[in-house]
Enzyme design. Structure first.
Site, PDB file in Angstrom:
ATOM      1  N   ARG A 231      -1.095  -9.341  13.111  1.00  0.00           N
ATOM      2  CA  ARG A 231      -1.620  -8.325  12.181  1.00  0.00           C
ATOM      3  C   ARG A 231      -2.404  -8.984  11.043  1.00  0.00           C
ATOM      4  NH1 ARG A 231       3.775  -5.501  10.748  1.00  0.00           N
ATOM      5  NH2 ARG A 231       2.564  -4.162   9.375  1.00  0.00           N
TER       6      ARG A 231
ATOM      7  N   ARG B 115      11.263  -6.290   5.291  1.00  0.00           N
ATOM      8  CA  ARG B 115      11.188  -4.873   5.661  1.00  0.00           C
ATOM      9  C   ARG B 115      11.684  -4.672   7.091  1.00  0.00           C
ATOM     10  NH1 ARG B 115       5.395  -2.068   5.477  1.00  0.00           N
ATOM     11  NH2 ARG B 115       5.197  -2.929   7.559  1.00  0.00           N
TER      12      ARG B 115
ATOM     13  N   ARG C 164      -9.987   0.566   8.240  1.00  0.00           N
ATOM     14  CA  ARG C 164      -9.622  -0.820   8.532  1.00  0.00           C
ATOM     15  C   ARG C 164     -10.782  -1.582   9.173  1.00  0.00           C
ATOM     16  NH1 ARG C 164      -3.701   0.419   8.753  1.00  0.00           N
ATOM     17  NH2 ARG C 164      -2.577  -1.554   8.735  1.00  0.00           N
TER      18      ARG C 164
ATOM     19  N   LYS D   8       0.831  -1.221   0.000  1.00  0.00           N
ATOM     20  CA  LYS D   8       0.000   0.000   0.000  1.00  0.00           C
ATOM     21  C   LYS D   8       0.862   1.267   0.000  1.00  0.00           C
ATOM     22  CE  LYS D   8      -2.366  -1.023   3.789  1.00  0.00           C
ATOM     23  NZ  LYS D   8      -1.783  -2.333   4.179  1.00  0.00           N
TER      24      LYS D   8
ATOM     25  N   ARG E 217      10.591  -0.839  12.776  1.00  0.00           N
ATOM     26  CA  ARG E 217       9.210  -0.837  13.291  1.00  0.00           C
ATOM     27  C   ARG E 217       9.033  -1.930  14.329  1.00  0.00           C
ATOM     28  NH1 ARG E 217       4.809   0.076   8.546  1.00  0.00           N
ATOM     29  NH2 ARG E 217       3.625  -1.137  10.056  1.00  0.00           N
TER      30      ARG E 217
HETATM   31  P1  AMP Z   1       0.370   0.455   8.760  1.00  0.00           P
HETATM   32  O1  AMP Z   1       1.520   1.416   8.692  1.00  0.00           O
HETATM   33  O2  AMP Z   1      -0.773   0.856   7.876  1.00  0.00           O
HETATM   34  O3  AMP Z   1       0.813  -0.975   8.547  1.00  0.00           O
HETATM   35  O4  AMP Z   1      -0.203   0.537  10.256  1.00  0.00           O
HETATM   36  C1  AMP Z   1       0.594   0.133  11.351  1.00  0.00           C
HETATM   37  C2  AMP Z   1      -0.279  -0.067  12.571  1.00  0.00           C
HETATM   38  O5  AMP Z   1      -0.911   1.176  12.918  1.00  0.00           O
HETATM   39  C3  AMP Z   1      -1.428  -1.051  12.428  1.00  0.00           C
HETATM   40  O6  AMP Z   1      -1.029  -2.407  12.624  1.00  0.00           O
HETATM   41  C4  AMP Z   1      -2.382  -0.572  13.528  1.00  0.00           C
HETATM   42  O7  AMP Z   1      -1.920  -0.969  14.799  1.00  0.00           O
HETATM   43  C5  AMP Z   1      -2.217   0.949  13.418  1.00  0.00           C
HETATM   44  N1  AMP Z   1      -3.198   1.527  12.469  1.00  0.00           N
HETATM   45  C6  AMP Z   1      -2.925   2.162  11.297  1.00  0.00           C
HETATM   46  N2  AMP Z   1      -4.044   2.551  10.679  1.00  0.00           N
HETATM   47  C7  AMP Z   1      -5.066   2.148  11.478  1.00  0.00           C
HETATM   48  C8  AMP Z   1      -6.482   2.226  11.386  1.00  0.00           C
HETATM   49  N3  AMP Z   1      -7.090   2.779  10.327  1.00  0.00           N
HETATM   50  N4  AMP Z   1      -7.209   1.707  12.410  1.00  0.00           N
HETATM   51  C9  AMP Z   1      -6.631   1.130  13.481  1.00  0.00           C
HETATM   52  N5  AMP Z   1      -5.303   1.002  13.631  1.00  0.00           N
HETATM   53  C10 AMP Z   1      -4.513   1.506  12.634  1.00  0.00           C
END
Ligand code: AMP
Length: 192
Positions: free
Chosen positions: A147, A130, A91, A14, A136
């Site tokens: 996840r 990654r 999400r 993404k 991270r």
């Molecule tokens: P990402 O960078 O999109 O992989 O997001 C990393 C983490 O941030 C996710 O595993 C969630 O813990 C949190 N997160 C990001 N976006 C959301 C969302 N829309 N709703 C809930 N948690 C989020």
């Protein structure tokens, strides 16, 4: 405005594809994961709270996430971009409904949802890779598995949700970054 959601499991590409979308179509990128990581780095109250969920691979509660996204949209009222790429939001169905309302209040909406399909083995491989450089807290095998569970249980129902609204576009998310982007651009060009 032309607003897109880029949708898919963790590791589906993404973020990478969002960068290419903003370059080609002059869009503004909102990655909720990045917004949260910035808040964690700045040790804001929202960031401190978010950190405890992210490091376990869990979702931030909907009410908090919707508030944070609303704050980002409010701070971008003078946005001159041609539209927004939402990366990592929504999400959950509740977030999708909140997004619809927030954009409706701003006189716009979601025009397309681009869903990246990638095999689970490939997702794990990409995320572990990654993790070697990302720093991270959630790019390790146990958290990656959590996840992916969360994605299947809470996020993947959005495919049905957006399909029934007629705006879901599934894309094969395997192959090179450029091949995947060509497939995405093919769809987007037809929609604009
Ligand atoms: P990402 O960078 O999109 O992989 O997001 C990393 C983490 O941030 C996710 O595993 C969630 O813990 C949190 N997160 C990001 N976006 C959301 C969302 N829309 N709703 C809930 N948690 C989020």
């Amino acid at each position: 405005m032309f607003n897109l959601v880029i949708f898919g499991a963790p590791g589906s590409g993404k973020g990478t594809q969002s960068e290419k979308l903003i370059d080609k179509y002059g869009l503004y990128h909102i990655s909720t994961g990045q917004v949260l990581r910035d808040q964690i780095a700045r040790k804001t109250p929202d960031g401190i709270l978010a950190d405890s969920y992210i490091s376990k691979g869990h979702l931030i509660p909907d009410d908090l996430m919707v508030k944070i996204l609303g704050d980002v949209l409010d701070s971008k009222k003078d946005l001159t971009a041609k539209g927004i790429v939402f990366d990592g939001f929504p999400r959950t169905i509740k977030q999708a409904e909140a997004l619809r309302k927030m954009l409706d209040e701003r006189g716009t909406g979601i025009h397309a949802v681009i869903g990246l399909d990638v095999d689970e083995d490939e997702l794990i491989k990409r995320l572990l890779n990654r993790g070697k450089t990302s720093g991270r807290s959630d790019d390790n095998l146990d958290t990656i598995k959590e996840r992916l569970n969360v994605y299947h249980n809470e996020t993947s129902p959005l495919r049905e949700y957006y399909s029934s609204l007629g705006c879901y576009h599934p894309i094969d998310g395997s192959g090179t970054v450029d091949d995947i982007f060509d497939r995405i651009a093919n769809h987007v060009d037809k929609l604009k």
